[in-house]
Design a protein around this motif. Structure first.
Motif, mmCIF file in Angstrom:
data_model
loop_
_atom_site.group_PDB
_atom_site.id
_atom_site.type_symbol
_atom_site.label_atom_id
_atom_site.label_comp_id
_atom_site.label_asym_id
_atom_site.label_seq_id
_atom_site.Cartn_x
_atom_site.Cartn_y
_atom_site.Cartn_z
ATOM 1 N N TYR A 155 20.394 -8.272 35.781
ATOM 2 C CA TYR A 155 19.972 -7.096 35.113
ATOM 3 C C TYR A 155 20.451 -7.245 33.816
ATOM 4 N N THR A 156 21.816 -7.207 33.867
ATOM 5 C CA THR A 156 22.199 -7.349 32.481
ATOM 6 C C THR A 156 21.653 -8.154 31.473
ATOM 7 N N GLY A 157 21.412 -9.657 32.017
ATOM 8 C CA GLY A 157 21.016 -10.646 31.033
ATOM 9 C C GLY A 157 19.235 -10.367 30.755
ATOM 10 N N SER A 158 18.707 -9.772 31.646
ATOM 11 C CA SER A 158 17.421 -9.719 31.422
ATOM 12 C C SER A 158 17.169 -8.439 30.594
ATOM 13 N N ILE A 159 18.112 -7.263 30.505
ATOM 14 C CA ILE A 159 17.957 -6.007 29.663
ATOM 15 C C ILE A 159 18.241 -6.660 28.390
ATOM 16 N N LYS A 160 19.310 -7.444 28.295
ATOM 17 C CA LYS A 160 19.912 -7.849 26.742
ATOM 18 C C LYS A 160 18.910 -8.830 26.148
ATOM 19 N N ASN A 161 18.498 -9.784 26.872
ATOM 20 C CA ASN A 161 17.758 -11.061 26.269
ATOM 21 C C ASN A 161 16.195 -10.793 26.050
ATOM 22 N N ASN A 162 15.654 -10.191 27.134
ATOM 23 C CA ASN A 162 14.131 -9.906 27.139
ATOM 24 C C ASN A 162 13.626 -8.490 27.081
ATOM 25 N N ILE A 163 14.371 -7.671 27.530
ATOM 26 C CA ILE A 163 13.714 -6.377 27.515
ATOM 27 C C ILE A 163 13.880 -5.554 26.179
ATOM 28 N N LEU A 164 15.177 -5.481 25.700
ATOM 29 C CA LEU A 164 15.682 -4.645 24.370
ATOM 30 C C LEU A 164 14.964 -5.155 23.117
ATOM 31 N N PRO A 165 14.737 -6.611 23.258
ATOM 32 C CA PRO A 165 14.451 -7.018 21.801
ATOM 33 C C PRO A 165 12.847 -6.733 21.675
ATOM 34 N N VAL A 166 12.049 -6.454 22.792
ATOM 35 C CA VAL A 166 10.782 -6.167 22.683
ATOM 36 C C VAL A 166 10.394 -4.603 22.832
ATOM 37 N N LEU A 167 10.873 -4.097 23.811
ATOM 38 C CA LEU A 167 10.505 -2.434 24.223
ATOM 39 C C LEU A 167 11.742 -1.550 23.529
#
Length: 371
Positions: free
Chosen positions: A86-98
């Motif tokens: 979850y930490t990696g997904s949020i940092k690398n993929n979710i936050l930069p876009v949304l």
């Protein structure tokens, strides 16, 4: 009806007066409607929401802050491995876009673009689906607690993962592998994996007190996490905490392994860590996932067998159960699946062979012959 025309913009807007929970008078305006009817319909919908208590005040907070706050609570119920994902997904993929979009302004098109961005990055289908699911669950929770009226992620087509060809061993290959590995210290875990279908973490977290040798049944009550150190009470899901029976031959294998462990234990006292683990390092400490994988791959190569993952021994077990015409409900229970549909989705492609056998048996019953 408090609906007005904006002569400068040549659009319509409404004004809605209401009282908050503290009795304070407030006013809500919304502009940009093309026609008076559009503004009137929107105002009436708002009035109904206030009347029946379904109105949700927009939460003016960036999504990056909202999902971080949500995750700080969500992680309390997650395993260390899942927290890391979850930490990696949020940092690398979710936050930069949304991340910079306000929670209340998130639209289906934002979620769609978010998915496309992940495809553009070349992420695996499984990674895209997992990352989308994090956002979807977060927004579902936001709806439940009243922070947003609806989940924009629920209004688009969810990412799918193309089914991959399942790699399993035949009966002859299983027999060959077990014969080649019978003198290895970890032979017992390979035997139990094939005969019970337990997950790797479940096998590595298994304790002797979880095994009733007399009744030939074991209980999955804890798992070893991916870090190779943390033992988590419970299992992957609620239904994964279960009992699994085993055969007489497996009972004999476990008895032999118990004797071997007693001898090992004597050689490591007083530094022996008695955690009551069935499969552990020689000093009693948990046996790391990576080490088990490495040994399994080495023995597979030595036996000159097709490469499969250790987890595929679980699939092999399920395929053998299906080949024996065991009820799908029983198979689901052994594997710890919450629903039979999960078992069917995973192994349904193996059923046509069973249907063919059933058709031949029907021939035998009615016509006294098989085709």
């Amino acid at each position: 009806m408090p609906v007005y025309r904006d002569d400068e913009q040549k659009t319509w807007f409404y004004v809605f007066n209401y009282y908050d929970d503290y009795g304070k008078r407030k006013q809500k305006r919304k502009r940009g409607f093309k026609t008076k009817k559009d503004a009137t319909d929107a105002l009436r919908k708002l009035e109904v929401q206030f009347s029946d208590g379904t109105y949700v005040e927009s939460k003016k907070i960036p999504f990056k802050q909202y999902i971080k706050d949500w995750f700080s609570i969500k992680k309390l119920s997650l395993s260390n491995n899942t927290i890391s994902l979850y930490t990696g997904s949020i940092k690398n993929n979710i936050l930069p876009v949304l991340g910079n979009i306000e929670l209340s302004y998130l639209k289906p098109m934002h979620i769609q673009k978010f998915i496309l961005k992940m495809h553009d990055k070349g992420l695996a289908e499984a990674t895209i689906k997992r990352t989308f699911n994090i956002v979807n669950v977060c927004l579902n929770d936001a709806v439940k607690i009243g922070d947003i009226p609806s989940n924009p992620a629920s209004k688009i087509e969810k990412p799918k993962v193309s089914p991959k060809e399942m790699k399993i061993w035949t009966v002859n290959q299983i027999q060959h592998f077990l014969n080649c590995s019978k003198n290895h210290r970890l032979y017992f875990i390979f035997h139990l994996a094939i005969m019970t279908g337990l997950r790797k973490g479940e096998l590595l977290g298994l304790r002797w007190k979880d095994i009733d040798l007399e009744k030939q049944v074991l209980y999955v009550t804890q798992t070893l996490e991916q870090d190779g150190k943390t033992i988590k009470k419970g299992a992957k899901t609620r239904s994964s905490v279960r009992s699994v029976t085993f055969s007489k031959s497996t009972k004999q294998v476990l008895l032999a392994y118990q004797e071997q462990q007693d001898i090992e234990k004597e050689g490591y006292e007083p530094v022996y860590k008695d955690l009551d683990l069935v499969f552990r390092a020689r000093n009693g400490a948990p046996y790391h996932h990576r080490n088990l994988t490495r040994v399994f791959e080495s023995l597979t190569k030595k036996a000159e067998l097709p490469h499969i993952r250790f987890h595929d021994l679980r699939h092999t077990h399920a395929s053998l159960m299906i080949a024996q015409n065991e009820p799908m409900k029983l198979i689901a229970e052994r594997l710890g699946h919450n629903k039979i549909s999960t078992t069917m989705d995973t192994y349904g492609h193996l059923l046509p062979n069973m249907q063919h056998d059933a058709s031949n048996r029907l021939d035998q019953t009615i016509f006294g012959e098989s085709q």
